[in-house]
Design an enzyme around this catalytic site. Structure first.
Site, PDB file in Angstrom:
ATOM      1  N   ASP A   1      -2.757  49.077  24.192  1.00  0.00           N
ATOM      2  CA  ASP A   1      -1.515  48.843  23.449  1.00  0.00           C
ATOM      3  C   ASP A   1      -0.460  49.853  23.916  1.00  0.00           C
ATOM      4  OD1 ASP A   1      -0.866  48.523  19.963  1.00  0.00           O
ATOM      5  OD2 ASP A   1      -0.020  50.091  21.192  1.00  0.00           O
TER       6      ASP A   1
ATOM      7  N   ASN B   1      11.661  49.546  21.679  1.00  0.00           N
ATOM      8  CA  ASN B   1      12.485  48.365  21.380  1.00  0.00           C
ATOM      9  C   ASN B   1      13.777  48.768  20.676  1.00  0.00           C
ATOM     10  OD1 ASN B   1      11.276  46.026  22.323  1.00  0.00           O
ATOM     11  ND2 ASN B   1       9.849  45.909  20.619  1.00  0.00           N
TER      12      ASN B   1
ATOM     13  N   ASP C   1      10.790  43.173  26.342  1.00  0.00           N
ATOM     14  CA  ASP C   1      10.122  42.001  26.944  1.00  0.00           C
ATOM     15  C   ASP C   1       9.843  42.243  28.427  1.00  0.00           C
ATOM     16  OD1 ASP C   1       9.999  40.551  24.680  1.00  0.00           O
ATOM     17  OD2 ASP C   1      11.574  39.107  25.200  1.00  0.00           O
TER      18      ASP C   1
ATOM     19  N   GLU D   1       2.259  43.610  21.566  1.00  0.00           N
ATOM     20  CA  GLU D   1       2.176  44.546  22.703  1.00  0.00           C
ATOM     21  C   GLU D   1       0.740  44.973  22.943  1.00  0.00           C
ATOM     22  OE1 GLU D   1       1.601  45.960  19.674  1.00  0.00           O
ATOM     23  OE2 GLU D   1       2.213  47.970  20.315  1.00  0.00           O
TER      24      GLU D   1
HETATM   25  N1  GTP Z   1      10.104  43.224  22.995  1.00  0.00           N
HETATM   26  C1  GTP Z   1       9.007  42.790  22.382  1.00  0.00           C
HETATM   27  N2  GTP Z   1       8.486  43.514  21.376  1.00  0.00           N
HETATM   28  C2  GTP Z   1       7.370  43.076  20.766  1.00  0.00           C
HETATM   29  C3  GTP Z   1       6.734  41.892  21.158  1.00  0.00           C
HETATM   30  N3  GTP Z   1       5.638  41.720  20.377  1.00  0.00           N
HETATM   31  C4  GTP Z   1       5.604  42.766  19.529  1.00  0.00           C
HETATM   32  N4  GTP Z   1       6.647  43.605  19.764  1.00  0.00           N
HETATM   33  C5  GTP Z   1       7.009  44.831  19.073  1.00  0.00           C
HETATM   34  O1  GTP Z   1       6.010  45.807  19.223  1.00  0.00           O
HETATM   35  C6  GTP Z   1       6.173  46.768  18.172  1.00  0.00           C
HETATM   36  C7  GTP Z   1       4.816  47.231  17.693  1.00  0.00           C
HETATM   37  O2  GTP Z   1       5.025  48.249  16.817  1.00  0.00           O
HETATM   38  P1  GTP Z   1       3.855  49.038  16.134  1.00  0.00           P
HETATM   39  O3  GTP Z   1       2.701  48.121  15.837  1.00  0.00           O
HETATM   40  O4  GTP Z   1       4.444  49.785  14.973  1.00  0.00           O
HETATM   41  O5  GTP Z   1       3.308  50.018  17.209  1.00  0.00           O
HETATM   42  P2  GTP Z   1       4.028  51.122  18.088  1.00  0.00           P
HETATM   43  O6  GTP Z   1       5.452  51.343  17.715  1.00  0.00           O
HETATM   44  O7  GTP Z   1       3.759  50.794  19.511  1.00  0.00           O
HETATM   45  O8  GTP Z   1       3.227  52.414  17.676  1.00  0.00           O
HETATM   46  P3  GTP Z   1       1.796  52.837  18.200  1.00  0.00           P
HETATM   47  O9  GTP Z   1       1.066  51.591  18.606  1.00  0.00           O
HETATM   48  O10 GTP Z   1       1.154  53.484  17.034  1.00  0.00           O
HETATM   49  O11 GTP Z   1       1.993  53.775  19.331  1.00  0.00           O
HETATM   50  C8  GTP Z   1       6.988  46.079  17.072  1.00  0.00           C
HETATM   51  O12 GTP Z   1       8.255  46.671  17.014  1.00  0.00           O
HETATM   52  C9  GTP Z   1       7.122  44.646  17.570  1.00  0.00           C
HETATM   53  O13 GTP Z   1       8.391  44.079  17.224  1.00  0.00           O
HETATM   54  C10 GTP Z   1       7.316  41.134  22.219  1.00  0.00           C
HETATM   55  O14 GTP Z   1       6.833  40.069  22.626  1.00  0.00           O
HETATM   56  N5  GTP Z   1       8.448  41.624  22.781  1.00  0.00           N
END
Ligand code: GTP
Length: 399
Positions: free
Chosen positions: A258, A266, A275, A299
């Protein structure tokens, strides 16, 4: 390469050659069988909401009807010979138009016009005084001369078809074209084979059938793609992973990974840049050898190894982690120049672009004897959680 769309064509040619009597029995059902197959393929495409297939299908149906109406006399007849020269050209022109153009949706006026065009162009060939036009066109005799006494197509036809086929194949490969475009190429090639073997009985029916099957194959391939491949990263997605897990070997390992702090990324750079990062990560993971990568969702990605050697796994995963962490992501300036002079001044300079890096955390679980895939996934997820908790940008193994 989607060369499998050529399989029906090859199969029908082999069958014609090896089992001519059997093929003759089937051809008794022509032309009804051909129209029924085209109609069924159209129905299937409609049920799958793939209306774009109807353009090629209607062109095939109209072309077949014209062949049945006008190309059943010997080619010694000047009108028939002229149609046999011009009809494949018109068919090719419409096929190329369908390839090059981004096809409009069908219920719209543009879509309906295109559908009408595919039906009307072959029919229009019937209405034109082609024999007279060709006689006055002053084409070189060598161009119109048959290749041999047994093969009735002309040198001219052979050359233009070979050139179109070579260019078309080159473009399909260059642009890594999708299933539909390959299906259209397969259908076109089948119809050209008909013209090259026009003197064979029932050839128009068999080759239209081959064209129809090429489209069916490509439709099936497109549906599989939609069901199993993630559009953004082009990696197989969770449904494909679950199918892989159902036949996972005893000696295997699963990794959940991840992107670290992706929400912050983002928020800072915007969802579109996010993306692009996922796309890039997908291509890095997809190109790793000896491992199958999936987009699990959001992600999160999953790697499946078909061995359980912990040292090898640790080495490989460290490589993946470092490859991602070291990859320079160049993010272009968000604000665009107000006018072209400002744009010119900025061109050539590094106008606000910035290089950033992302990191990933990975959790690996080696399959234990008798362990279910659900339990394995859960352990890999827990290992990922440990890697995050320990500070991110690292690999953790499940206990
Ligand atoms: N640009 C984009 N963002 C995505 C997609 N799928 C998920 N996300 C974003 O990925 C982020 C995941 O956030 P969190 O689960 O809080 O995890 P994190 O911020 O990476 O924190 P940690 O995993 O703890 O390091 C969210 O802001 C989602 O909106 C996608 O297809 N495109």
């Amino acid at each position: 390469m989607h060369l499998f769309v050529l399989l029906p064509l090859l199969l029908l040619i082999v069958l014609q050659w090896m089992l001519p009597e059997l093929m003759l029995t089937f051809s008794a059902a022509f032309p009804l069988l051909i129209y029924a197959m085209l109609g069924l393929t159209g129905l299937l495409a409609g049920l799958m909401r793939q209306w774009n297939w109807l353009y090629t299908l209607s062109l095939l149906a109209s072309h077949y009807w014209v062949v049945q109406s006008a190309l059943q006399q010997p080619l010694t007849n000047a009108d028939t010979a002229a149609i046999a020269i011009v009809l494949p050209l018109a068919f090719t022109a419409v096929m190329l138009l369908l390839q090059l153009q981004n096809k409009p949706q069908l219920p719209t006026p543009r879509g309906i016009s295109l559908l009408l065009l595919t039906v009307l162009v072959p029919i229009a060939i019937l209405l034109l005084p082609l024999a007279g036009v060709l006689a006055n066109a002053g084409l070189p005799a060598a161009f119109l001369q048959p290749v041999s006494t047994t093969l009735l197509f002309s040198w001219g036809q052979l050359w233009w078809m070979a050139v179109v086929a070579a260019c078309w194949l080159g473009l399909l490969n260059f642009y890594a074209a999708g299933s539909q475009r390959w299906g259209q190429f397969g259908a076109w090639l089948a119809i050209m084979v008909f013209y090259l073997a026009i003197q064979q009985p029932h050839m128009s029916g068999w080759m239209t059938l081959a064209a129809c099957f090429a489209l069916l194959f490509s439709l099936a391939s497109q549906m599989l793609q939609l069901a199993y491949i993630d559009e953004l990263t082009q990696l197989p997605q969770r449904r494909a992973l679950l199918s892989h897990l159902s036949r996972l070997g005893r000696r295997s390992a699963l990794v959940m990974l991840d992107v670290d702090h992706f929400k912050k990324f983002n928020d800072t750079w915007g969802h579109d840049v996010g993306d692009q990062v996922l796309k890039l990560l997908g291509s890095v993971l997809g190109s790793e050898r000896g491992v199958k990568a999936y987009r699990y969702g959001g992600e999160e990605f999953t790697l499946v190894f078909s061995h359980n050697n912990k040292d090898n796994l640790a080495e490989k995963l460290e490589q993946v982690r470092a490859a991602v962490a070291d990859y320079p992501l160049v993010i272009r300036q968000q604000t665009r120049p107000k006018d072209s002079s400002e744009g010119k001044q900025q061109r050539g300079k590094d106008a606000g672009s910035k290089t950033v890096h992302i990191t990933i955390s990975l959790g690996c679980a080696i399959r234990q004897s008798g362990e279910s895939t659900t339990a394995l996934l859960k352990r890999a997820d827990e290992a990922l959680y440990s890697a995050k908790k320990a500070g991110r940008n690292q690999v953790a193994f499940a206990r």
